[in-house]
Structure formats: structure tokens, C-alpha cells
Design a protein around this motif. Structure first.
Motif, mmCIF file in Angstrom:
data_model
loop_
_atom_site.group_PDB
_atom_site.id
_atom_site.type_symbol
_atom_site.label_atom_id
_atom_site.label_comp_id
_atom_site.label_asym_id
_atom_site.label_seq_id
_atom_site.Cartn_x
_atom_site.Cartn_y
_atom_site.Cartn_z
ATOM 1 N N LYS A 57 29.458 -61.048 74.974
ATOM 2 C CA LYS A 57 30.675 -61.318 74.200
ATOM 3 C C LYS A 57 30.856 -62.808 73.952
ATOM 4 O O LYS A 57 31.589 -63.203 73.035
ATOM 5 C CB LYS A 57 31.897 -60.761 74.930
ATOM 6 N N SER A 58 30.183 -63.634 74.752
ATOM 7 C CA SER A 58 30.321 -65.079 74.595
ATOM 8 C C SER A 58 29.692 -65.593 73.300
ATOM 9 O O SER A 58 29.926 -66.733 72.910
ATOM 10 C CB SER A 58 29.695 -65.801 75.798
ATOM 11 N N VAL A 59 28.887 -64.763 72.636
ATOM 12 C CA VAL A 59 28.330 -65.139 71.333
ATOM 13 C C VAL A 59 28.735 -64.115 70.271
ATOM 14 O O VAL A 59 28.000 -63.871 69.305
ATOM 15 C CB VAL A 59 26.792 -65.276 71.384
ATOM 16 N N SER A 60 29.904 -63.518 70.438
ATOM 17 C CA SER A 60 30.337 -62.460 69.518
ATOM 18 C C SER A 60 30.412 -62.944 68.071
ATOM 19 O O SER A 60 30.134 -62.177 67.147
ATOM 20 C CB SER A 60 31.692 -61.898 69.959
ATOM 21 N N LYS A 61 30.756 -64.199 67.859
ATOM 22 C CA LYS A 61 30.872 -64.721 66.493
ATOM 23 C C LYS A 61 29.520 -64.859 65.800
ATOM 24 O O LYS A 61 29.454 -64.970 64.578
ATOM 25 C CB LYS A 61 31.587 -66.075 66.492
ATOM 26 N N TYR A 62 28.444 -64.848 66.583
ATOM 27 C CA TYR A 62 27.104 -65.033 66.008
ATOM 28 C C TYR A 62 26.265 -63.753 66.010
ATOM 29 O O TYR A 62 25.195 -63.717 65.378
ATOM 30 C CB TYR A 62 26.323 -66.079 66.811
ATOM 31 N N ARG A 63 26.702 -62.699 66.691
ATOM 32 C CA ARG A 63 25.811 -61.585 67.006
ATOM 33 C C ARG A 63 25.160 -60.931 65.788
ATOM 34 O O ARG A 63 23.999 -60.520 65.835
ATOM 35 C CB ARG A 63 26.541 -60.506 67.827
ATOM 36 N N GLN A 64 25.890 -60.829 64.700
ATOM 37 C CA GLN A 64 25.311 -60.176 63.524
ATOM 38 C C GLN A 64 24.179 -60.987 62.902
ATOM 39 O O GLN A 64 23.413 -60.471 62.091
ATOM 40 C CB GLN A 64 26.400 -59.917 62.480
ATOM 41 N N GLY A 65 24.065 -62.239 63.306
ATOM 42 C CA GLY A 65 23.011 -63.091 62.753
ATOM 43 C C GLY A 65 21.724 -63.085 63.553
ATOM 44 O O GLY A 65 20.751 -63.741 63.176
ATOM 45 N N TYR A 66 21.688 -62.347 64.663
ATOM 46 C CA TYR A 66 20.497 -62.341 65.507
ATOM 47 C C TYR A 66 19.540 -61.231 65.083
ATOM 48 O O TYR A 66 19.924 -60.063 65.007
ATOM 49 C CB TYR A 66 20.892 -62.180 66.976
ATOM 50 N N TYR A 67 18.295 -61.603 64.839
ATOM 51 C CA TYR A 67 17.304 -60.634 64.390
ATOM 52 C C TYR A 67 15.900 -61.123 64.753
ATOM 53 O O TYR A 67 15.698 -62.302 65.073
ATOM 54 C CB TYR A 67 17.395 -60.424 62.875
ATOM 55 N N TYR A 68 14.942 -60.228 64.723
ATOM 56 C CA TYR A 68 13.536 -60.575 64.894
ATOM 57 C C TYR A 68 12.759 -59.790 63.847
ATOM 58 O O TYR A 68 12.660 -58.565 63.918
ATOM 59 C CB TYR A 68 13.037 -60.218 66.293
ATOM 60 N N MET A 69 12.263 -60.510 62.865
ATOM 61 C CA MET A 69 11.534 -59.877 61.769
ATOM 62 C C MET A 69 12.390 -58.769 61.148
ATOM 63 O O MET A 69 13.488 -59.024 60.672
ATOM 64 C CB MET A 69 10.184 -59.335 62.263
ATOM 65 N N PHE A 70 11.916 -57.520 61.225
ATOM 66 C CA PHE A 70 12.647 -56.402 60.630
ATOM 67 C C PHE A 70 13.622 -55.745 61.606
ATOM 68 O O PHE A 70 14.275 -54.761 61.254
ATOM 69 C CB PHE A 70 11.656 -55.353 60.107
#
Length: 452
Positions: free
Chosen positions: A164-177
Motif C-alpha cells: 500500500k506504500s506505493v499505491s499511487k504507482y501500482r498501476q504503472g508497474y509491469y514487466y514486458m507483457f
């Protein structure tokens, strides 16, 4: 307290164009602040890869008492500059740095602008710093306490990371597909001894695992379906993998998994991988490293070309995506590039990471090449496993970069591969990957133009 992950230097040839993973190590710091300190400190994670507000504005707005950075070798220069900025804007602020590079080559961070280098047991070191600051101890007193921590731990007994400490960024985390994607770690260190590898140095060659019940408990609480298991080698112990799969089934956990694995395990354990595929295994990162026997022997890889081929065929048979990594040694010439490319095309490998040989300090091969570096070690931003660090023997530097570019396009940008990827992942995801890979290609083309 600000916990900061820097954005890579513009000179670094960045995988961040095709992957941005959550800063798991910082999430562990947040979740493991001792209960008696939690009401006395406010800890905030700032991910500068995704953050829109400038670092300077964040500093002046939050006015932290402590700024702690995480990073790899490519971030060393950046972290020193960011620490200097913090000191300039906020007289009296303390700064620290941790992460894998600080654990192995902590002396790289020695600077008048960095107060604490967490060279072992970073979570404990961070908490010692917090306690010392709350007790109004002098900086040197806190450093002395850090120096008394003892050896690196050989077990893991910490609370699960605070996502939850990175909730503002979570949708931006990805690896390739794999998007959006969450990380989880189930073991530490590597049970093997490859000469070029930095991973085993982080734990001084020790390999230890987490309790699987705790791992599955953490998985159950992760909202993302795409899970990247960031163990240095998850495909190691068949009994442990089968127990992991059994626990997933018992808990009714359905996720898609991306893991690291060695070619010898993949080649020999088709049945285990078939079971894993049924429970969500989507992709495996495999260090193929080379098709030349001499290279594999020098790297102490304990594999061979036939084993690599068998591993690729097993993953193809099971419809598990392969992300292959290969090392390009200094004596690679145009014939070698042509043979490697033809071999990968023949086996229909769709994704590949071609890494010019990079002897990182702390690894077994560093001293062997220490007098042959094209760049001083202080050009930290260049040590990204993508720059040509050692002068090629069979061609010029520009030509070497050009061969890398050609190899990538001949392997990846085949019409049948593109069509298959669009069918599997959709147009939107492929456009995102195209934009990211184009950014990396542009960086390489600039190297072709500029050379050294």
C-alpha cells in the motif's frame, strides 16, 4: 523519512523502457519499522521513475529528516548527486543508501553527502538509524551502531512488504507483457557459482529460502494477477516447487507467474513445468549465456549447447514464454553474431536480451578484465549490461553495437512473431512494447553513431 528510487540516468540503456517493477526493498523497509517507532515516524516512498513531481519540489514540500535511496551500480552517480541536492536544500538532513550494490560494493557510495551506507542487513540498519535519530544521537554514533550489527543474516524473518506504500504507482508497474505486475521473493542468494554473476555475492554465496506457507499467505493478499517471482533461481528444488503448487491449489490462488530458471533444470524437469503451467506459469527467464562451449566453461555455467536447445524446446512444447539472456564476449565477430542469430531464429526464440560481457566489481571475473575497461568505473551509468565496456577484438565499437541492433531485429521483429504476439497479448500491449523497444533501439543507434 523519504525512501527514494531514482530514475535511471539518460545515458543508461534502460530496460525501464519495457519494464518498471515495484521497489520491493523499499516496501520491506516500510512494513518492518518497529511497532514502538511507528507512531513517531512517517515513511513515504517516492518512485522517481513514475513520479511526476520533481525531486526538488518533493524535498521542499515534505522537508524530511532522512532521505534513503535504493539503486544498482548505474545509480551510484545519480544517488550521490541527489544526496548533494538534499543537503543543499535542507541543511541538517541525513542521507543513506541501500540495495544490492551497496551490499556488495558499498565503498562506491563513500561521499561527504551520504551519511549511511547499508552494506548488510539493510532493514535492520534502517531501523537502527531511525532509533538513533529519535534518541538524538550524533551521526557518528549511529554509524558506530551500524558497524556493530555483525555478519550478514543467513535467514529471513521479516514482515511481508507494505504494498500500500506505493499505491499511487501500482498501476504503472509491469514487466514486458505482464501488466500490472507485482513482485514477490521466496529465496535469497543463488545455489550456483557462475563466474560473471553478481547475485551470489549479495549473500556471500549463501542460499536460503522463505517458508512457503508465508509466501503463499503473501500471494493471497496481492491484488495483481501477474506475479514476477524475483528469486535468483526459483526453479531449483523440485520438492519445494511441488509443495508451492500444492499450497496454491489448497488456497485456491490463481495467478500468472514469471520466474527465473536454469536451462539444465528446464531440460530435465518437463513434468514439473507441465504441472506449474497448469497453475499459471506463463514465462521463464533463462540464462542461455552462449552457444560456444569455451564460453560456457569460462562462465562456470555447467551447461552446454544441447542442453540449452532442449530447454528451449521444452518451453515451446509447453507454450511457456521464454525470455533468453545471452552474453556477448569481446572476441565476438560478425561470423559469431551471424551464427548466434541463425541458431536463435532456427529455434524460434521470440525474446532475447543480448548483454555485452560486463565484469562487475565483486564477481569472479572482475580482476581478470580490470585493466581493459573502456570507461572508468566512475562512469557508473554505463555499467548497465548493455554498453560495450570492453573493447571488441574482432571489430570496432560502432560495428559491435550495429551487430547487436541487427541481431535484435532479426530475432524479435519477424512477421510471424509479431502476429503471434498480437494474437496472444492484443494490439494495445504490443504497441506499448513497440514504443519501449523503439526507445532502446534509439539509444543503441546513438551508440552506433557516436561509438566510444
Amino acid at each position: 523519512m523519504l525512501l527514494v528510487r531514482p530514475r535511471p540516468d539518460k545515458e543508461t540503456i534502460g530496460l525501464q523502457h519495457v519494464m518498471v517493477c515495484e521497489p520491493l526493498e523499499l516496501e520491506y523497509l516500510v512494513s518492518n519499522v518497529p511497532e514502538d517507532l511507528q507512531s513517531k515516524v512517517e515513511v513515504e516512498i517516492v518512485d522517481m521513475i513514475l513520479e511526476k513531481e520533481s525531486y526538488e519540489c518533493i524535498l521542499t514540500r515534505t522537508r524530511p529528516a532522512l532521505v534513503v535511496f535504493t539503486g544498482y551500480i548505474t545509480h551510484v552517480g545519480l544517488i550521490k548527486r541527489m544526496s548533494s541536492t538534499a543537503k543543499s536544500l535542507l541543511p541538517g538532513v541525513l542521507t543513506g543508501v541501500g540495495g544490492v550494490h551497496a551490499e556488495v560494493v558499498g565503498m562506491d557510495f563513500l561521499s561527504e553527502d551520504i551519511d549511511f551506507v547499508y552494506s548488510r542487513n539493510g532493514i535492520d540498519g534502517f531501523n537502527i538509524t531511525l532509533s538513533g535519530m529519535l534518541e538524538n544521537k550524533m551521526t557518528e554514533e549511529i554509524k558506530a551502531s551500524l558497524g556493530e550489527m555483525g555478519e550478514k543474516k543467513r535467514s529471513f524473518a521479516y514482515k511481508q512488504p507494505d504494498r500500500k506504500s506505493v499505491s499511487k504507482y501500482r498501476q504503472g508497474y509491469y514487466y514486458m507483457f505482464h501488466s500490472p505486475c507485482a513482485l514477490i521473493k521466496t529465496s535469497y542468494g543463488c545455489p550456483y557459482n557462475c563466474s560473471f554473476c553478481f547475485c551470489k555475492e549479495i549473500t556471500d554465496g549463501t542460499y536460503f529460502t522463505r517458508d512457503l506457507e508465508d509466501v503463499v499467505e503473501e500471494l493471497a493478499a496481492i491484488p495483481e494477477k501477474e506475479i514476477y517471482i524475483v528469486d535468483d533461481d526459483f526453479l531449483f528444488n523440485t520438492e519445494r516447487i511441488r509443495k508451492f503448487l500444492r499450497l496454491l491449489q489448497e488456497r485456491g490462488i490463481k495467478k500468472n507467474f514469471l520466474v527465473y530458471g536454469r536451462a539444465d533444470f528446464v531440460a530435465a524437469q518437463e513434468d514439473v513445468l507441465r504441472e506449474f503451467k497448469k497453475q499459471g506459469l506463463q514465462a521463464v527467464i533463462v540464462g542461455i549465456e552462449s552457444i560456444r562451449a569455451g564460453d560456457l566453461e569460462q562462465y562456470n555455467k555447467k551447461t552446454d549447447k544441447e542442453m540449452n536447445e532442449k530447454a528451449i524446446q521444452v518451453l515451446k512444447k509447453l507454450d511457456i514464454e521464454l525470455y533468453a539472456t545471452l552474453i556477448l564476449p569481446t572476441d565476438f565477430d560478425r561470423v559469431d553474431f551471424k551464427e548466434l542469430t541463425a541458431w536463435l531464429r532456427k529455434l524460434n526464440v521470440r525474446f532475447v536480451n543480448l548483454q555485452p560481457l560486463t565484469p562487475l566489481r565483486g564477481t569472479g571475473i572482475f580482476e581478470q578484465y580490470s585493466d581493459q575497461f573502456l570507461y572508468p568505473r566512475e562512469r557508473y551509468e554505463m555499467w548497465d549490461m548493455a554498453h560495450v565496456i570492453l573493447e571488441p577484438q574482432g571489430m570496432g565499437i560502432r560495428a559491435f553495437y550495429w551487430e547487436i541492433v541487427k541481431a535484435y531485429y532479426r530475432i524479435i521483429m519477424r512477421p510471424k512473431h509479431i502476429l503471434a504476439l498480437v494474437k496472444k497479448y492484443g494490439v494495445r500491449q504490443n504497441l506499448k512494447m513497440l514504443l519501449g523497444s523503439s526507445a532502446v533501439s534509439l539509444q543503441y543507434l546513438m551508440k552506433v553513431m557516436r561509438g566510444y
